[in-house]
Scaffold this motif. Sequence first.
Motif, PDB file in Angstrom:
ATOM      1  N   THR A  64       0.034   6.080 -16.017  1.00 20.95           N
ATOM      2  CA  THR A  64      -0.444   5.045 -15.105  1.00 20.95           C
ATOM      3  C   THR A  64       0.111   3.660 -15.425  1.00 20.95           C
ATOM      4  O   THR A  64       0.553   2.932 -14.527  1.00 20.95           O
ATOM      5  CB  THR A  64      -1.988   4.996 -15.138  1.00 20.95           C
ATOM      6  OG1 THR A  64      -2.494   6.260 -14.737  1.00 20.95           O
ATOM      7  CG2 THR A  64      -2.507   3.911 -14.206  1.00 20.95           C
ATOM      8  N   GLU A  65       0.110   3.271 -16.701  1.00 20.28           N
ATOM      9  CA  GLU A  65       0.442   1.895 -17.066  1.00 20.28           C
ATOM     10  C   GLU A  65       1.804   1.436 -16.540  1.00 20.28           C
ATOM     11  O   GLU A  65       1.903   0.376 -15.911  1.00 20.28           O
ATOM     12  CB  GLU A  65       0.370   1.712 -18.585  1.00 20.28           C
ATOM     13  CG  GLU A  65       0.681   0.276 -19.014  1.00 20.28           C
ATOM     14  CD  GLU A  65       0.844   0.125 -20.516  1.00 20.28           C
ATOM     15  OE1 GLU A  65       1.057  -1.009 -20.963  1.00 20.28           O
ATOM     16  OE2 GLU A  65       0.757   1.147 -21.239  1.00 20.28           O
ATOM     17  N   PRO A  66       2.898   2.162 -16.772  1.00 18.28           N
ATOM     18  CA  PRO A  66       4.190   1.671 -16.293  1.00 18.28           C
ATOM     19  C   PRO A  66       4.302   1.642 -14.772  1.00 18.28           C
ATOM     20  O   PRO A  66       5.013   0.789 -14.219  1.00 18.28           O
ATOM     21  CB  PRO A  66       5.193   2.645 -16.915  1.00 18.28           C
ATOM     22  CG  PRO A  66       4.420   3.855 -17.269  1.00 18.28           C
ATOM     23  CD  PRO A  66       3.041   3.388 -17.591  1.00 18.28           C
ATOM     24  N   LEU A  67       3.604   2.542 -14.096  1.00 22.62           N
ATOM     25  CA  LEU A  67       3.656   2.554 -12.635  1.00 22.62           C
ATOM     26  C   LEU A  67       2.887   1.373 -12.059  1.00 22.62           C
ATOM     27  O   LEU A  67       3.353   0.713 -11.114  1.00 22.62           O
ATOM     28  CB  LEU A  67       3.106   3.876 -12.098  1.00 22.62           C
ATOM     29  CG  LEU A  67       3.876   5.128 -12.532  1.00 22.62           C
ATOM     30  CD1 LEU A  67       3.152   6.394 -12.059  1.00 22.62           C
ATOM     31  CD2 LEU A  67       5.313   5.116 -12.001  1.00 22.62           C
ATOM     32  N   VAL A  68       1.725   1.066 -12.637  1.00 22.63           N
ATOM     33  CA  VAL A  68       0.965  -0.108 -12.194  1.00 22.63           C
ATOM     34  C   VAL A  68       1.739  -1.387 -12.477  1.00 22.63           C
ATOM     35  O   VAL A  68       1.738  -2.326 -11.668  1.00 22.63           O
ATOM     36  CB  VAL A  68      -0.425  -0.128 -12.875  1.00 22.63           C
ATOM     37  CG1 VAL A  68      -1.136  -1.455 -12.610  1.00 22.63           C
ATOM     38  CG2 VAL A  68      -1.276   1.032 -12.383  1.00 22.63           C
ATOM     39  N   ALA A  69       2.417  -1.434 -13.622  1.00 19.18           N
ATOM     40  CA  ALA A  69       3.213  -2.620 -13.959  1.00 19.18           C
ATOM     41  C   ALA A  69       4.311  -2.854 -12.923  1.00 19.18           C
ATOM     42  O   ALA A  69       4.611  -4.001 -12.569  1.00 19.18           O
ATOM     43  CB  ALA A  69       3.818  -2.466 -15.358  1.00 19.18           C
ATOM     44  N   ALA A  70       4.888  -1.768 -12.430  1.00 19.17           N
ATOM     45  CA  ALA A  70       5.908  -1.905 -11.383  1.00 19.17           C
ATOM     46  C   ALA A  70       5.295  -2.445 -10.104  1.00 19.17           C
ATOM     47  O   ALA A  70       5.855  -3.355  -9.459  1.00 19.17           O
ATOM     48  CB  ALA A  70       6.583  -0.555 -11.135  1.00 19.17           C
ATOM     49  N   LEU A  71       4.142  -1.927  -9.704  1.00 17.38           N
ATOM     50  CA  LEU A  71       3.476  -2.403  -8.487  1.00 17.38           C
ATOM     51  C   LEU A  71       3.063  -3.867  -8.618  1.00 17.38           C
ATOM     52  O   LEU A  71       3.095  -4.612  -7.622  1.00 17.38           O
ATOM     53  CB  LEU A  71       2.247  -1.544  -8.197  1.00 17.38           C
ATOM     54  CG  LEU A  71       2.500  -0.086  -7.815  1.00 17.38           C
ATOM     55  CD1 LEU A  71       1.179   0.659  -7.696  1.00 17.38           C
ATOM     56  CD2 LEU A  71       3.288   0.023  -6.515  1.00 17.38           C
ATOM     57  N   ASP A  72       2.686  -4.287  -9.821  1.00 16.58           N
ATOM     58  CA  ASP A  72       2.252  -5.669 -10.031  1.00 16.58           C
ATOM     59  C   ASP A  72       3.371  -6.676  -9.792  1.00 16.58           C
ATOM     60  O   ASP A  72       3.107  -7.875  -9.627  1.00 16.58           O
ATOM     61  CB  ASP A  72       1.710  -5.841 -11.453  1.00 16.58           C
ATOM     62  CG  ASP A  72       0.321  -5.248 -11.627  1.00 16.58           C
ATOM     63  OD1 ASP A  72      -0.342  -4.972 -10.608  1.00 16.58           O
ATOM     64  OD2 ASP A  72      -0.100  -5.049 -12.786  1.00 16.58           O
ATOM     65  N   ARG A  73       4.606  -6.213  -9.764  1.00 12.67           N
ATOM     66  CA  ARG A  73       5.730  -7.122  -9.518  1.00 12.67           C
ATOM     67  C   ARG A  73       5.881  -7.463  -8.035  1.00 12.67           C
ATOM     68  O   ARG A  73       6.602  -8.400  -7.692  1.00 12.67           O
ATOM     69  CB  ARG A  73       7.028  -6.490 -10.025  1.00 12.67           C
ATOM     70  CG  ARG A  73       7.086  -6.274 -11.526  1.00 12.67           C
ATOM     71  CD  ARG A  73       8.431  -5.689 -11.925  1.00 12.67           C
ATOM     72  NE  ARG A  73       9.531  -6.596 -11.608  1.00 12.67           N
ATOM     73  CZ  ARG A  73      10.758  -6.197 -11.248  1.00 12.67           C
ATOM     74  NH1 ARG A  73      11.026  -4.899 -11.139  1.00 12.67           N
ATOM     75  NH2 ARG A  73      11.701  -7.067 -10.982  1.00 12.67           N
ATOM     76  N   TRP A  88       0.841  -1.203   0.000  1.00 14.32           N
ATOM     77  CA  TRP A  88       0.000   0.000   0.000  1.00 14.32           C
ATOM     78  C   TRP A  88       0.873   1.248   0.000  1.00 14.32           C
ATOM     79  O   TRP A  88       0.591   2.224  -0.717  1.00 14.32           O
ATOM     80  CB  TRP A  88      -0.911  -0.008   1.230  1.00 14.32           C
ATOM     81  CG  TRP A  88      -1.990   1.028   1.204  1.00 14.32           C
ATOM     82  CD1 TRP A  88      -3.246   0.887   0.703  1.00 14.32           C
ATOM     83  CD2 TRP A  88      -1.905   2.384   1.700  1.00 14.32           C
ATOM     84  NE1 TRP A  88      -3.959   2.069   0.854  1.00 14.32           N
ATOM     85  CE2 TRP A  88      -3.171   3.000   1.466  1.00 14.32           C
ATOM     86  CE3 TRP A  88      -0.908   3.125   2.326  1.00 14.32           C
ATOM     87  CZ2 TRP A  88      -3.435   4.319   1.827  1.00 14.32           C
ATOM     88  CZ3 TRP A  88      -1.179   4.443   2.686  1.00 14.32           C
ATOM     89  CH2 TRP A  88      -2.427   5.029   2.441  1.00 14.32           C
ATOM     90  N   ASN A  89       1.938   1.219   0.768  1.00 17.60           N
ATOM     91  CA  ASN A  89       2.853   2.358   0.806  1.00 17.60           C
ATOM     92  C   ASN A  89       3.545   2.563  -0.540  1.00 17.60           C
ATOM     93  O   ASN A  89       3.737   3.701  -0.982  1.00 17.60           O
ATOM     94  CB  ASN A  89       3.878   2.165   1.912  1.00 17.60           C
ATOM     95  CG  ASN A  89       3.265   2.283   3.295  1.00 17.60           C
ATOM     96  OD1 ASN A  89       2.234   2.913   3.477  1.00 17.60           O
ATOM     97  ND2 ASN A  89       3.896   1.668   4.276  1.00 17.60           N
ATOM     98  N   CYS A  90       3.916   1.458  -1.190  1.00 18.66           N
ATOM     99  CA  CYS A  90       4.496   1.581  -2.536  1.00 18.66           C
ATOM    100  C   CYS A  90       3.490   2.230  -3.487  1.00 18.66           C
ATOM    101  O   CYS A  90       3.868   3.007  -4.375  1.00 18.66           O
ATOM    102  CB  CYS A  90       4.903   0.207  -3.065  1.00 18.66           C
ATOM    103  SG  CYS A  90       6.357  -0.522  -2.270  1.00 18.66           S
ATOM    104  N   GLY A  91       2.214   1.916  -3.293  1.00 17.18           N
ATOM    105  CA  GLY A  91       1.182   2.545  -4.104  1.00 17.18           C
ATOM    106  C   GLY A  91       1.133   4.049  -3.914  1.00 17.18           C
ATOM    107  O   GLY A  91       0.876   4.800  -4.864  1.00 17.18           O
ATOM    108  N   GLN A  92       1.390   4.501  -2.695  1.00 14.33           N
ATOM    109  CA  GLN A  92       1.414   5.948  -2.452  1.00 14.33           C
ATOM    110  C   GLN A  92       2.602   6.604  -3.154  1.00 14.33           C
ATOM    111  O   GLN A  92       2.507   7.737  -3.636  1.00 14.33           O
ATOM    112  CB  GLN A  92       1.458   6.238  -0.951  1.00 14.33           C
ATOM    113  CG  GLN A  92       0.298   5.641  -0.170  1.00 14.33           C
ATOM    114  CD  GLN A  92      -1.041   5.919  -0.843  1.00 14.33           C
ATOM    115  OE1 GLN A  92      -1.426   7.077  -1.060  1.00 14.33           O
ATOM    116  NE2 GLN A  92      -1.768   4.850  -1.175  1.00 14.33           N
TER     117      GLN A  92
END
Length: 480
Positions: free
Chosen positions: A324-333, A309-313
């Motif tokens: 959005t797309e590349p940032l979400v892809a990073a979180l998905d890892r 959750w903190n990484c999401g912030q």
Amino acid sequence: MRSEPQASAYRPAPRIEAIADWIASPVSPADFPSHILRFRNDRWAATVGLDGLDDASWITHFGRFEPLPDNLPRPLALRYHGHQFRNYNPNIGDGRGFLHAQMLDGEDRVLDLGTKGSGQTPYSRDGDGRLTLKGAVREILATEMLEALGVYTSKTFSVIETGEELWRGDEPSPTRSAAMVRLSHGHIRIGTFQRLLALEERDHMQALVAYCLETFPGNLPPEDAPGRDEPAVILLHQVVERMADLAASWMVAGFVHGVLNTDNMNISGESFDYGPWRWLPRWDPRFTAAYFDHSGLYAFGRQPEAVLWNCGQLAIALSTLSTTEPLVAALDRFAPLYQQAMSRRFAWRLGVTSQGLERDNALIQAAEQAMLASGEAPERFFFNHRGGRNAGDGRFGELLSAYEPAAETTDPFWRQDAPPSTLIDEVERIWGAIDQHDDWSALHARVAEIRELGRQLGPAPVPAGHVSIRDTDLRPLASR
């Protein structure tokens, strides 16, 4: 600072001065009535060439906080915001600490000396800017044990008792005071980025990303990752990698941090800022460390979720520089990286050779069930089964017996009754001797035992790298 410390010369590197105007405020340290040196970590002082200081010079620099040669001329209280128990707070920052110095180690990594209990700053709000001696003793024990258990943690560098009486609502008062210094790779927090987002300082956000990429080198994103050449995306991938490993390391250590707010999350991936921490007395996903965590938000079993959750912030803050797309892809890892980290770290602490994600996950689940059934503390469970010993009956024993030992357990250390402990009863016993009799022998003995545990366990496994950012040209990244 994952490996055994190596001696190096003193090489000042106050790089944060380049961004200090908008990330920090110059402050003055408190003038304490006395300075009694209680703990100095020469083991890690050697990495930055400061182990040769005599005690008087040590107190001058780490009790009175006179500048180190060619380093920061004045301490810097860092500015940041943060989510505290998921509530956004713009009124925080270094309230009882500051950045004191920056140096290079033998591998040319920048190391910070930061303080705790060094006096009031513009961000102290209603606080006195002080630290209790008990809090400092607890931090010594926390950082020493976490280091031994392979967690990437700040190091308690110095503790100096300062002769003031402090009043605290959550412990007997008056109580003794201390100024503490920690050594870490950095003090840039997720909350640092959140502040720049709130103030709409896009140019400063860009400059902070460049500073972090240069100061905390890491891996490039996978080749198929969208936006993998964007500095903000690179940084988020690096932070997700570090945080996934950090969360797994806490879980394998049986450690509960207690306050996983975004202002307590370091971009370097280090565990730091220890308040109401605990080690598990038994395997219990619902166990909380902070008496004020009424909802169990940061309970032991919810720590990976809190870290993600903190990484999401951080991703939200970095969205000012990317899409959005590349940032979400990073979180998905995060989830697969966390599972991989759990696999390698759990096998390492058991002292057996990993058999791959699927088999290791089965072993982890069986171990958790065995600990739940027995009520055994994780520290004793891992100690008893180190190197595949004492497999016993049941599902866990069946699975463990199929693993090859990866560590020798013939040393007398493994034949003692139990490993060194930092469970709360032991912490209170050690503090009681100091508080009541000024007897520091139990603390020093426990630190020695913990360091021997770390020597016996050896270095924790680290994830396989992709292409290191060190192998790229940072100048184009910094200028975008």
